[in-house]
Design a protein around this motif. Structure first.
Motif, PDB file in Angstrom:
ATOM      1  N   TYR A 218       0.828  -1.206   0.000  1.00 18.16           N
ATOM      2  CA  TYR A 218       0.000   0.000   0.000  1.00 18.16           C
ATOM      3  C   TYR A 218       0.865   1.260   0.000  1.00 18.16           C
ATOM      4  CZ  TYR A 218      -3.361   3.556   1.324  1.00 18.16           C
ATOM      5  OH  TYR A 218      -4.127   4.705   1.351  1.00 18.16           O
ATOM      6  N   GLN A 219       1.933   1.268   0.779  1.00 17.98           N
ATOM      7  CA  GLN A 219       2.783   2.454   0.797  1.00 17.98           C
ATOM      8  C   GLN A 219       3.390   2.701  -0.580  1.00 17.98           C
ATOM      9  OE1 GLN A 219       6.631   2.618   2.930  1.00 17.98           O
ATOM     10  NE2 GLN A 219       5.969   4.575   3.766  1.00 17.98           N
ATOM     11  N   ASN A 220       3.893   1.653  -1.218  1.00 16.87           N
ATOM     12  CA  ASN A 220       4.430   1.820  -2.568  1.00 16.87           C
ATOM     13  C   ASN A 220       3.374   2.398  -3.503  1.00 16.87           C
ATOM     14  OD1 ASN A 220       6.550   0.378  -1.375  1.00 16.87           O
ATOM     15  ND2 ASN A 220       6.971  -0.783  -3.230  1.00 16.87           N
ATOM     16  N   PHE A 221       2.160   1.831  -3.418  1.00 17.00           N
ATOM     17  CA  PHE A 221       1.042   2.265  -4.245  1.00 17.00           C
ATOM     18  C   PHE A 221       0.788   3.760  -4.086  1.00 17.00           C
ATOM     19  CE2 PHE A 221      -3.627   3.027  -3.792  1.00 17.00           C
ATOM     20  CZ  PHE A 221      -3.993   2.959  -5.136  1.00 17.00           C
ATOM     21  N   THR A 222       0.818   4.247  -2.854  1.00 16.71           N
ATOM     22  CA  THR A 222       0.520   5.657  -2.613  1.00 16.71           C
ATOM     23  C   THR A 222       1.673   6.580  -2.997  1.00 16.71           C
ATOM     24  OG1 THR A 222       1.277   5.593  -0.302  1.00 16.71           O
ATOM     25  CG2 THR A 222      -1.030   5.031  -0.721  1.00 16.71           C
ATOM     26  N   TRP A 223       2.877   6.018  -3.099  1.00 21.10           N
ATOM     27  CA  TRP A 223       4.050   6.842  -3.448  1.00 21.10           C
ATOM     28  C   TRP A 223       4.244   6.971  -4.957  1.00 21.10           C
ATOM     29  CZ3 TRP A 223       8.831   5.650  -5.832  1.00 21.10           C
ATOM     30  CH2 TRP A 223       9.825   6.635  -5.716  1.00 21.10           C
ATOM     31  N   VAL A 290      -5.185   9.696   0.721  1.00 17.21           N
ATOM     32  CA  VAL A 290      -5.974   8.471   0.788  1.00 17.21           C
ATOM     33  C   VAL A 290      -6.821   8.348  -0.472  1.00 17.21           C
ATOM     34  CG1 VAL A 290      -7.995   9.437   1.977  1.00 17.21           C
ATOM     35  CG2 VAL A 290      -7.331   7.076   2.441  1.00 17.21           C
ATOM     36  N   GLY A 291      -7.417   7.177  -0.676  1.00 16.24           N
ATOM     37  CA  GLY A 291      -8.170   6.908  -1.890  1.00 16.24           C
ATOM     38  C   GLY A 291      -9.652   7.179  -1.787  1.00 16.24           C
ATOM     39  N   ILE A 292     -10.361   6.924  -2.878  1.00 23.11           N
ATOM     40  CA  ILE A 292     -11.781   7.205  -2.997  1.00 23.11           C
ATOM     41  C   ILE A 292     -12.620   6.451  -1.968  1.00 23.11           C
ATOM     42  CG2 ILE A 292     -12.091   5.404  -4.741  1.00 23.11           C
ATOM     43  CD1 ILE A 292     -14.135   7.231  -6.127  1.00 23.11           C
ATOM     44  N   TRP A 293     -12.097   5.331  -1.462  1.00 18.44           N
ATOM     45  CA  TRP A 293     -12.847   4.556  -0.463  1.00 18.44           C
ATOM     46  C   TRP A 293     -13.081   5.342   0.833  1.00 18.44           C
ATOM     47  CZ3 TRP A 293      -7.796   3.509  -1.908  1.00 18.44           C
ATOM     48  CH2 TRP A 293      -6.829   3.754  -0.931  1.00 18.44           C
ATOM     49  N   GLY A 294     -12.301   6.396   1.044  1.00 20.14           N
ATOM     50  CA  GLY A 294     -12.470   7.208   2.238  1.00 20.14           C
ATOM     51  C   GLY A 294     -13.871   7.812   2.346  1.00 20.14           C
ATOM     52  N   ILE A 295     -14.520   8.016   1.213  1.00 17.63           N
ATOM     53  CA  ILE A 295     -15.876   8.576   1.227  1.00 17.63           C
ATOM     54  C   ILE A 295     -16.818   7.658   1.994  1.00 17.63           C
ATOM     55  CG2 ILE A 295     -17.837   9.280  -0.201  1.00 17.63           C
ATOM     56  CD1 ILE A 295     -15.819   9.865  -2.460  1.00 17.63           C
ATOM     57  N   SER A 296     -16.800   6.370   1.663  1.00 14.46           N
ATOM     58  CA  SER A 296     -17.699   5.432   2.338  1.00 14.46           C
ATOM     59  C   SER A 296     -17.272   5.192   3.784  1.00 14.46           C
ATOM     60  CB  SER A 296     -17.764   4.097   1.579  1.00 14.46           C
ATOM     61  OG  SER A 296     -16.495   3.487   1.487  1.00 14.46           O
ATOM     62  N   GLN A 297     -15.957   5.226   4.056  1.00  7.54           N
ATOM     63  CA  GLN A 297     -15.498   5.093   5.440  1.00  7.54           C
ATOM     64  C   GLN A 297     -16.095   6.188   6.312  1.00  7.54           C
ATOM     65  OE1 GLN A 297     -11.229   5.214   5.434  1.00  7.54           O
ATOM     66  NE2 GLN A 297     -10.993   3.011   5.131  1.00  7.54           N
ATOM     67  N   LEU A 298     -15.999   7.414   5.845  1.00  6.78           N
ATOM     68  CA  LEU A 298     -16.480   8.550   6.624  1.00  6.78           C
ATOM     69  C   LEU A 298     -17.999   8.571   6.706  1.00  6.78           C
ATOM     70  CD1 LEU A 298     -13.962  11.191   5.248  1.00  6.78           C
ATOM     71  CD2 LEU A 298     -14.004  10.255   7.565  1.00  6.78           C
ATOM     72  N   VAL A 321      -1.005  13.524 -12.094  1.00  7.95           N
ATOM     73  CA  VAL A 321      -1.324  12.112 -12.317  1.00  7.95           C
ATOM     74  C   VAL A 321      -1.611  11.506 -10.946  1.00  7.95           C
ATOM     75  CG1 VAL A 321       1.090  11.372 -12.194  1.00  7.95           C
ATOM     76  CG2 VAL A 321      -0.567   9.919 -13.348  1.00  7.95           C
ATOM     77  N   THR A 322      -2.544  10.585 -10.899  1.00  8.44           N
ATOM     78  CA  THR A 322      -2.780   9.836  -9.679  1.00  8.44           C
ATOM     79  C   THR A 322      -2.728   8.354 -10.022  1.00  8.44           C
ATOM     80  OG1 THR A 322      -4.192   9.586  -7.734  1.00  8.44           O
ATOM     81  CG2 THR A 322      -5.306   9.798  -9.862  1.00  8.44           C
ATOM     82  N   VAL A 323      -2.818   7.516  -9.007  1.00 13.12           N
ATOM     83  CA  VAL A 323      -2.743   6.072  -9.224  1.00 13.12           C
ATOM     84  C   VAL A 323      -4.106   5.466  -8.931  1.00 13.12           C
ATOM     85  CG1 VAL A 323      -1.942   5.622  -6.873  1.00 13.12           C
ATOM     86  CG2 VAL A 323      -1.454   3.959  -8.679  1.00 13.12           C
TER      87      VAL A 323
END
Length: 453
Positions: A218-223, A290-298, A321-323
């Motif tokens: 996950y860290q690699n993914f976000t970097w 953080v990613g789009i999933w944060g919407i449903s988390q919150l 650019v984003t991942v």
């Protein structure tokens, strides 16, 4: 580099040795021997339920996601002789822990499981992914954009079916901004602006910005986006290392500077930097990567928390650019009933049947918050992708999405070590990039698994 498919009906001595090396290279010490693996799989009761490992249900923290998985499996079980049983593995243990990989090393791997693109080659090269293609018709194959499905394919065959596309962004606390005399017009657009704003948002009890600090896929993914924004790559088109570059150095230095300045923490809370509730909503940080999933988390666990979302800032010499990552269903080629497991994956996520299309759409709009991996699901979601925070992602953030790379464990580890050494260890970014690039070249020169993407 060869894309030759590994045999799935039998395990040769060469495959066993290769698989042992792959699991060991990721720091896993569980033993792997051929005969116990085959025998344990063979003696399992043929009518026993297929075990489906994931980190959503039945013990997940988001009720809508628990319900989605539970209903999906119940619908399958109501209409098929071969039953499926959900087995919950906590998120932190599944993503960063060794349980999944070591389960295969000991011959007890699940029949169905979920993997990210970043971990695809560990399991494909290890010979444990079942070909799902025979269960997916041509119309459905065309329903998946190539940018979404390519990193789950080898030699034109599909080995994983994505359930989502998850672009990364920056979330911020409206309250924290207001307390610092800031508003949405102060949202940073560059790296320098982000660090400046983060310092203003930092207090004795709150960090201004938060990036992942725990080593892992996950860290690699976000970097990766910060590497790409400056034009960087980790390998060239001819398979050599491209890691020793100004873009790599500045990306490593950016994360290092965030921590060094005191604006970003050395540790994250909850399940990690993917957890918006424990970090952003709890007031531990003011801005979170953080990613789009944060919407449903919150929405599910911090309904009254007021927040905003903005694009990843860019370096002075870069472009946006984003991942886009996301989990995919896969079947164990050495499980109790690989064909039925493959059929389940296709039935759930890769059929033109209305139920399958709607299932994907509901996952992305109701159970979770994601961009859909299928064109039909995007259409079925209707105006859900036109309004609110998901609409912001769809219109402003998602268009700059690049697919998450798939890499073997050795490549992941070299990049991960470089991030850790600079972000938290204080190592010189240039020297670290050079040393990591030399390690990558040494590995890539002899790599012969499926193509790195």
């Amino acid at each position: 580099m060869s894309d030759t498919k590994k045999p799935t009906s039998a395990i040769s001595r060469r495959d066993l040795l290769q698989r042992s090396a792959l699991f060991a290279s990721a720091g896993l010490t569980a033993g792997l021997t051929g005969f116990p693996y085959i025998n344990r799989m063979a003696v399992r009761a043929q009518d026993a339920p297929l075990k489906f490992w994931q980190f959503y249900a039945p013990g997940g923290q988001v009720a809508s996601q628990v319900d989605w998985f539970t209903k999906m499996v119940a619908d399958w079980n109501d209409s098929h002789d071969q039953k499926v049983e959900l087995e919950y593995v906590p998120n932190a243990e599944y993503i960063n822990g060794p349980k999944l990989a070591t389960s295969f090393a000991s011959g007890e791997g699940p029949d169905i499981f979920v993997i990210s693109p970043g971990d695809f080659l560990r399991y494909y090269n290890g010979g444990v992914l079942q070909d799902l293609t025979p269960h997916i018709d041509d119309a459905t194959k065309e329903d998946f954009p190539e940018s979404v499905i390519a990193n789950r394919m080898v030699d034109g065959k599909i080995y994983g079916i994505p359930m989502e596309v998850e672009p990364m962004a920056m979330y911020y606390s409206v309250k924290a901004f207001e307390e610092a005399g800031l508003n949405e017009n102060d949202v940073p657009k560059t790296w320098d602006e982000l660090l400046e704003i983060a310092k203003k948002l930092t207090t004795p009890t709150r960090y201004g910005v938060l990036f992942e600090t725990q080593p892992g896929y996950y860290q690699n993914f976000t970097w990766y986006p910060f590497l790409w924004q400056g034009g960087g790559e980790f390998q060239t088109k001819d398979g050599k290392s491209a890691f020793d570059s100004p873009a790599t150095v500045q990306a490593l230095k950016f994360w290092q500077d965030a921590v060094k300045s005191g604006a970003a923490p050395r540790q994250v809370l909850g399940n990690g930097a993917n957890d918006t509730v424990a970090n952003l909503a709890a007031g531990y940080c003011a801005i979170q990567n953080v990613g789009i999933w944060g919407i449903s988390q919150l929405a599910g666990n911090a309904k009254d928390f007021e927040y905003g979302v903005f694009r990843l800032p860019t370096p002075a010499n870069g472009k946006y650019v984003t991942v886009g990552g996301g989990w995919a269903f896969v079947a164990n080629a050495q499980g109790k009933n690989p064909d039925a497991a493959a059929q389940f994956c296709a039935w759930a996520l890769a059929s033109m049947d209305k139920g399958s299309v709607q299932r994907v759409a509901e996952w992305c709009t109701k159970a979770k918050s994601d961009m859909p991996p299928r064109n039909s699901a995007l259409a079925a979601g209707g105006d859900a992708f036109e309004k609110g925070m998901i609409g912001t992602f769809a219109k402003d953030i998602h268009p700059g999405t690049r697919a998450e790379p798939r890499v073997p464990p050795e490549v992941y580890k070299i990049i991960s070590d470089a991030i850790q050494q600079t972000q938290l260890g204080g190592a010189d970014p240039q020297q670290t990039a050079t040393a990591a690039s030399q390690q990558l070249d040494a590995f890539l020169a002899s790599y012969n698994g499926a193509r790195i993407l």
